[in-house]
Design an enzyme around this catalytic site. Sequence first.
Site, PDB file in Angstrom:
ATOM      1  N   GLU A 198     -11.748   0.903  -1.525  1.00  0.00           N
ATOM      2  CA  GLU A 198     -10.965  -0.127  -0.827  1.00  0.00           C
ATOM      3  C   GLU A 198     -11.899  -1.064  -0.054  1.00  0.00           C
ATOM      4  O   GLU A 198     -11.728  -2.282  -0.064  1.00  0.00           O
ATOM      5  CB  GLU A 198      -9.965   0.529   0.119  1.00  0.00           C
ATOM      6  N   ASP A 240      -3.609  -4.736  -0.049  1.00  0.00           N
ATOM      7  CA  ASP A 240      -3.680  -3.287   0.188  1.00  0.00           C
ATOM      8  C   ASP A 240      -2.860  -2.934   1.435  1.00  0.00           C
ATOM      9  O   ASP A 240      -2.541  -3.805   2.244  1.00  0.00           O
ATOM     10  CB  ASP A 240      -5.150  -2.865   0.374  1.00  0.00           C
ATOM     11  N   GLY A 241      -2.542  -1.678   1.575  1.00  0.00           N
ATOM     12  CA  GLY A 241      -1.834  -1.165   2.752  1.00  0.00           C
ATOM     13  C   GLY A 241      -2.810  -0.736   3.831  1.00  0.00           C
ATOM     14  O   GLY A 241      -4.006  -1.007   3.764  1.00  0.00           O
ATOM     15  N   THR A 260       2.795   1.807  -0.343  1.00  0.00           N
ATOM     16  CA  THR A 260       3.152   0.390  -0.169  1.00  0.00           C
ATOM     17  C   THR A 260       2.608  -0.425  -1.343  1.00  0.00           C
ATOM     18  O   THR A 260       3.289  -1.309  -1.880  1.00  0.00           O
ATOM     19  CB  THR A 260       2.603  -0.150   1.170  1.00  0.00           C
ATOM     20  N   GLY A 283      -1.828   3.424  -2.495  1.00  0.00           N
ATOM     21  CA  GLY A 283      -0.861   4.004  -1.563  1.00  0.00           C
ATOM     22  C   GLY A 283       0.564   3.673  -1.946  1.00  0.00           C
ATOM     23  O   GLY A 283       0.823   2.956  -2.928  1.00  0.00           O
TER      24      GLY A 283
HETATM   25  C1  5RP Z   1      -5.300   4.755   1.004  1.00  0.00           C
HETATM   26  C2  5RP Z   1      -4.967   3.834   2.111  1.00  0.00           C
HETATM   27  C3  5RP Z   1      -3.550   3.352   2.205  1.00  0.00           C
HETATM   28  O1  5RP Z   1      -3.548   1.963   2.233  1.00  0.00           O
HETATM   29  C4  5RP Z   1      -2.945   3.882   3.473  1.00  0.00           C
HETATM   30  O2  5RP Z   1      -3.082   5.297   3.503  1.00  0.00           O
HETATM   31  C5  5RP Z   1      -1.464   3.497   3.595  1.00  0.00           C
HETATM   32  O3  5RP Z   1      -0.724   4.207   2.655  1.00  0.00           O
HETATM   33  P1  5RP Z   1       0.837   4.002   2.481  1.00  0.00           P
HETATM   34  O4  5RP Z   1       1.045   2.634   1.934  1.00  0.00           O
HETATM   35  O5  5RP Z   1       1.218   5.088   1.500  1.00  0.00           O
HETATM   36  O6  5RP Z   1       1.495   4.198   3.827  1.00  0.00           O
HETATM   37  O7  5RP Z   1      -5.765   3.454   2.923  1.00  0.00           O
HETATM   38  O8  5RP Z   1      -6.611   5.233   1.118  1.00  0.00           O
END
Ligand code: 5RP
EC number: 5.3.1.6
Length: 218
Positions: free
Chosen positions: A108, A86-87, A36, A34
């Site tokens: 994930e 992870d985000g 982030t 993602g």
């Molecule tokens: C991807 C995810 C990401 O962590 C989630 O969508 C957050 O994304 P971003 O950091 O672009 O806001 O679960 O499958």
Amino acid sequence: MSQDNEKRLAAETAVHRYVENGTFKGGIIGVGTGSTVNFFIDALAPFRDKIKAAVSSSEASSDRLRKLGIDVLDLNAAGRLDLYVDGADECDAQKRLIKGGGAALTREKIVAAASDKFVCIIDASKQVDVLGTFPLPIEVIPMARSLVAREIVALGGQPVWRDGVVTDNGNWILDVHNWRITQPVELEATLNQIVGIVTVGLFAKRPADVVIVGNREI
Ligand code: 5RP
């Protein structure tokens, strides 16, 4: 502060606390997916010598890691990971999450399950009292899309096919709208029983261990 700047700050805080100064030393790091996480990967680059390799949850993150000179391993070759970063799309006060906005939820969840510590990096817009305003992503086997959708309707959700999106695993995504998820652990368990569902984007049974919002850790 803009949303992007808050994401960057959370990513840099995670690198500072958990890679530069934390207990993580020279091991294999789990990396999510993602925008982030892209900030996290970029912030990781100066510390590539502290990292033996990464295991990543998507082809996109693997490409970005390799371009910055960080080796990417298959999880089967890595064993247990000390740290996964992870985000998330939503996060409640118990650090339970909705994930899968980027369609990478299955890998994930696997990398999170293989990791001792899951550090989630978010901006403040992701914090909620009750999960479910963000439509819940569910990865399904393509032939089971309608079957799964009917089961979800029977449970009170409104599934919408994310038409045109194929996951890294060759599957499809249903996004379930209008679900106020007051019992995430129970709902995750119920959905996991439906034949044709590969992965539910609720990370409730195994929530994050640490959540970093901007530069605050909760
Ligand atoms: C991807 C995810 C990401 O962590 C989630 O969508 C957050 O994304 P971003 O950091 O672009 O806001 O679960 O499958």
